[in-house]
Design an enzyme around this catalytic site. Structure first.
Site, PDB file in Angstrom:
ATOM      1  CE  LYS A   1      -3.747   2.057   2.993  1.00 48.35           C
ATOM      2  NZ  LYS A   1      -4.701   1.471   3.995  1.00 48.35           N
TER       3      LYS A   1
ATOM      4  CD  GLU B   1       9.152  -6.254   7.412  1.00 49.83           C
ATOM      5  OE1 GLU B   1       8.939  -5.207   6.941  1.00 49.83           O
ATOM      6  OE2 GLU B   1       9.017  -6.328   8.382  1.00 49.83           O
TER       7      GLU B   1
ATOM      8  N   GLY C   1      -5.176  -2.774   5.185  1.00 45.30           N
ATOM      9  CA  GLY C   1      -4.098  -3.651   4.808  1.00 45.30           C
ATOM     10  C   GLY C   1      -4.747  -5.264   4.941  1.00 45.30           C
ATOM     11  NE  ARG C   2      -6.628  -4.704  11.118  1.00 39.44           N
ATOM     12  CZ  ARG C   2      -6.013  -3.596  11.459  1.00 39.44           C
ATOM     13  NH1 ARG C   2      -4.860  -3.373  10.842  1.00 39.44           N
ATOM     14  NH2 ARG C   2      -6.591  -2.707  12.186  1.00 39.44           N
TER      15      ARG C   2
ATOM     16  CD  GLU D   1      -2.134  -5.313  12.046  1.00 37.67           C
ATOM     17  OE1 GLU D   1      -2.643  -5.473  10.922  1.00 37.67           O
ATOM     18  OE2 GLU D   1      -1.034  -5.038  12.116  1.00 37.67           O
TER      19      GLU D   1
ATOM     20  CG  HIS E   1      -4.082 -37.012  16.061  1.00 34.91           C
ATOM     21  ND1 HIS E   1      -4.008 -38.507  16.030  1.00 34.91           N
ATOM     22  CD2 HIS E   1      -5.124 -37.141  15.046  1.00 34.91           C
ATOM     23  CE1 HIS E   1      -4.980 -39.257  15.559  1.00 34.91           C
ATOM     24  NE2 HIS E   1      -5.628 -38.242  14.777  1.00 34.91           N
TER      25      HIS E   1
ATOM     26  CE  LYS F   1       5.475  -1.326  10.738  1.00 33.37           C
ATOM     27  NZ  LYS F   1       4.617  -0.410   9.755  1.00 33.37           N
TER      28      LYS F   1
HETATM   29  C1  G6Q Z   1      -2.576  -4.425   7.984  1.00 35.36           C
HETATM   30  C2  G6Q Z   1      -1.513  -3.519   8.347  1.00 35.36           C
HETATM   31  C3  G6Q Z   1      -0.119  -4.183   7.758  1.00 35.36           C
HETATM   32  C4  G6Q Z   1       0.237  -3.894   6.289  1.00 35.36           C
HETATM   33  C5  G6Q Z   1       1.693  -4.363   6.232  1.00 35.36           C
HETATM   34  C6  G6Q Z   1       2.195  -4.032   4.865  1.00 35.36           C
HETATM   35  O1  G6Q Z   1      -3.886  -3.880   8.358  1.00 35.36           O
HETATM   36  O2  G6Q Z   1      -1.581  -2.239   8.080  1.00 35.36           O
HETATM   37  O3  G6Q Z   1      -0.212  -5.604   8.268  1.00 35.36           O
HETATM   38  O4  G6Q Z   1      -0.639  -4.451   5.485  1.00 35.36           O
HETATM   39  O5  G6Q Z   1       2.359  -3.721   7.071  1.00 35.36           O
HETATM   40  O6  G6Q Z   1       1.973  -2.662   4.442  1.00 35.36           O
HETATM   41  P1  G6Q Z   1       2.028  -2.187   3.061  1.00 35.36           P
HETATM   42  O7  G6Q Z   1       1.234  -2.612   2.259  1.00 35.36           O
HETATM   43  O8  G6Q Z   1       2.077  -0.738   3.254  1.00 35.36           O
HETATM   44  O9  G6Q Z   1       3.487  -2.580   2.445  1.00 35.36           O
END
Ligand code: G6Q
Length: 553
Positions: A215, A221, A277-278, A363, A394, A514
């Site tokens: 996003k 990462e 994001g989620r 989250e 199990h 972070k």
């Molecule tokens: C989700 C969070 C988080 C996000 C990641 C990746 O709700 O905001 O998990 O999706 O940190 O972020 P980017 O898409 O900006 O790389």
């Protein structure tokens, strides 16, 4: 406060009348056993069940009575759940700390719908992106899109993390049975180099397309892995930078950064700040899903989401699947002190579903302050976890059956197997039913003794029962069914968040680590011995790592 024009200010949870009534009610019913509740009401198993949007929810094996349900529904009403649902669907800025609308529901709205954010209808833009994704997916799947050397794309590697990874991975695994099997799909998320190396070690660059899903297009990462991918590709294809646009596309809201990376903005698929994001697996973040299952499959998934959205929006609370599930979670979390919810899919393709739900639920609702910034006066956000059955049986089911903790569990099952094989599916389903029965009813000391068990062994073989569970039964794990399941949990999470009056859509808790990592990276890398200003534990660990890796003099 943004959004306050539409959101009623609520009294603290404990001060809502239904809460006090639930506390008194809990004292009366907490000692009741499911054995007695079923014995007293032979129709309980039929009555405490709801079917909507093709999902059958049996919630009869919960430690509730009619009165519990009535009070929980009152709690929802006193928490303005109806108003908050309407506010979300209307596009109000209910993510108050980030001043954003929360409109994942717009991602699956029909073309004819109109949902306004800051006066602008967002639905046409949603469909424009979906159309572009479809056209792109058709070209890649059909072989019209070629790599730099003219070869067909056979491998798709999604690079992203968190919300830009967990949904795509889960959906790919879940829908593998209807994916394009001639193509290979990989997912790279971790900054641990192993992830990238293992994901690409057997791939040919000429046949590989990377989707950089981020996003912000700034995530440590993802950007680290994206740069590795570019180097890997260029090394494999002789270093011609012109190869990059043929092998990289982006899913992002940050056009500038995408361009800077070398990706043609024409190959960027956008989404918006009102998609968390989620909550984004059905946005352009789902591009890998669409490449795997095709545009029609993706559309079917969106239809599934939409059916549950409509149900959530319109159904009365007492017959509303996500509302019921959310209220039951609050009941166990805050009255029984349950700390977790187990999610147990009896469908091998859903093996990543619990991991996906961990982010969605924790989250979202792992918050300690209310929308107004006051400390929440009850526990929030239970820990979600799980594994597919029957494997879990199990291992950790022992604790659910006989441990000292109460673990409410959601069992998810399908009437039809996608891989019918002899007696397997009946055996699988028999296990679902057996587990929920055993959890609820257990086995008394008398029953154990009657089997001839020696007295000293009896306590070990007793099952107290009274362990609650929901059973979700769907037809089969199609794209449509997956959309329904995800929407069910999205709105379940929403319901819980409304009761607790928290912001389920921000995630400030991921920030501190972070920031500290950005400070520590140069301390680990520097040639000179760095001046360290951390606590003595962190300082010692940094020095030890530097020494052992050979950086310190
Ligand atoms: C989700 C969070 C988080 C996000 C990641 C990746 O709700 O905001 O998990 O999706 O940190 O972020 P980017 O898409 O900006 O790389």
């Amino acid at each position: 406060m943004a959004g306050e024009q539409t959101m009623k200010r609520l009294p603290p949870v404990r001060q809502r009348p239904a809460w006090a009534a639930l506390e008194a009610h809990y004292r009366k019913v907490s000692g009741l056993h499911l054995r007695d509740l079923f014995a007293a009401d032979p129709a309980r198993g039929e009555r405490l069940a709801v079917e909507a949007a093709g999902i059958y929810l049996d919630y009869s094996k919960n430690r509730i009575t009619e009165e519990t349900l009535k009070l929980l529904v009152q709690l929802a009403e006193q928490s303005d759940l109806r108003g908050r649902i309407d506010a979300m669907f209307r596009g109000d800025k209910i993510n108050v700390t980030e001043k954003r609308a929360v409109l994942h529901v717009a991602l699956r709205a029909p073309r004819s719908a109109s949902i306004r954010v800051d006066g602008e209808d967002v639905v046409p833009a949603v469909h424009q992106v979906l159309d572009r994704m479809s056209a792109f997916a058709e070209r890649v799947r059909g072989g019209a899109w070629r790599g730099h050397t003219g070869k067909q794309i056979r491998n798709i590697v999604n690079i992203g993390i968190g919300g830009s990874d967990l949904g795509p991975v889960m959906a790919y695994e879940a829908l593998k049975h209807c994916s394009e099997r001639t193509m290979t799909f990989r997912f790279v998320s971790n900054v641990d180099g192993t992830d990238f190396v293992e994901a690409t070690r057997d791939l040919e660059p000429a046949h590989t397309l990377f989707i950089i899903s981020s996003k912000t297009f700034t995530t440590l990462e993802t950007m680290t892995n994206a740069h590795d991918a570019r180097t890997w590709l260029l090394t494999g294809l002789g270093g011609d930078m012109k190869a990059v646009p043929k092998h990289f596309v982006a899913v992002s809201t940050n056009a500038e950064k995408v361009k800077e990376f070398g990706i043609d903005p024409a190959n960027m698929f956008g989404f918006w700040d009102w998609v968390g994001g989620r909550y984004s697996m059905d946005s352009a973040i789902g591009l890998s899903t669409m490449l795997a299952i095709g545009p029609d499959g993706f559309q079917a998934m969106l239809d599934g989401f939409r059916q549950v959205d409509e149900h959530f929006r319109a159904a009365p609370f007492e017959r509303n699947l996500p509302v019921l599930m959310g209220l039951l979670s609050v009941w166990y979390c805050d009255f029984f002190g349950a700390q977790t919810v187990a999610v147990l899919p009896y469908e091998q393709y859903l093996k990543r579903f619990p991991a996906y739900l961990q982010q969605l639920t924790m989250e979202s609702n792992g918050k300690h302050v209310t929308l107004e910034g006051e400390r929440v006066d009850v526990d929030t956000g239970p820990i979600y976890w799980g594994e597919p059955g029957t494997n879990g049986q199990h291992s950790f089911y022992q604790l659910i059956h006989q441990g000292t903790r109460l673990i409410p569990a959601d069992f998810i099952a399908f009437v039809h197997s996608l891989n019918p094989l002899g007696r397997h599916h009946d055996m699988l389903l028999a296990n679902v039913l057996a587990q929920t029965e055993a959890l609820a009813f257990g086995k008394t000391a008398e029953e154990v003794k009657a089997e001839g068990t020696p007295d000293w062994l009896v306590p070990h073989r007793v099952f107290e029962g009274n362990r609650p569970s929901n059973t979700l039964l769907l037809d089969s794990l199609t794209p449509r069914a997956l959309g329904k399941l995800v929407a069910l949990y999205e709105h379940n999470v929403f319901t819980q968040g409304v009761i607790w009056n928290i912001d389920s859509f921000d995630q400030w808790g991921v920030e501190l680590g972070k920031v500290l990592a950005q400070r520590i990276i140069p301390e680990l890398e520097s040639k000179e011995e760095p001046k360290l200003g951390h606590d003595s534990s962190t300082n010692t660990l940094i020095r030890r790592y530097r020494k052992l890796k050979g950086a310190a003099s």
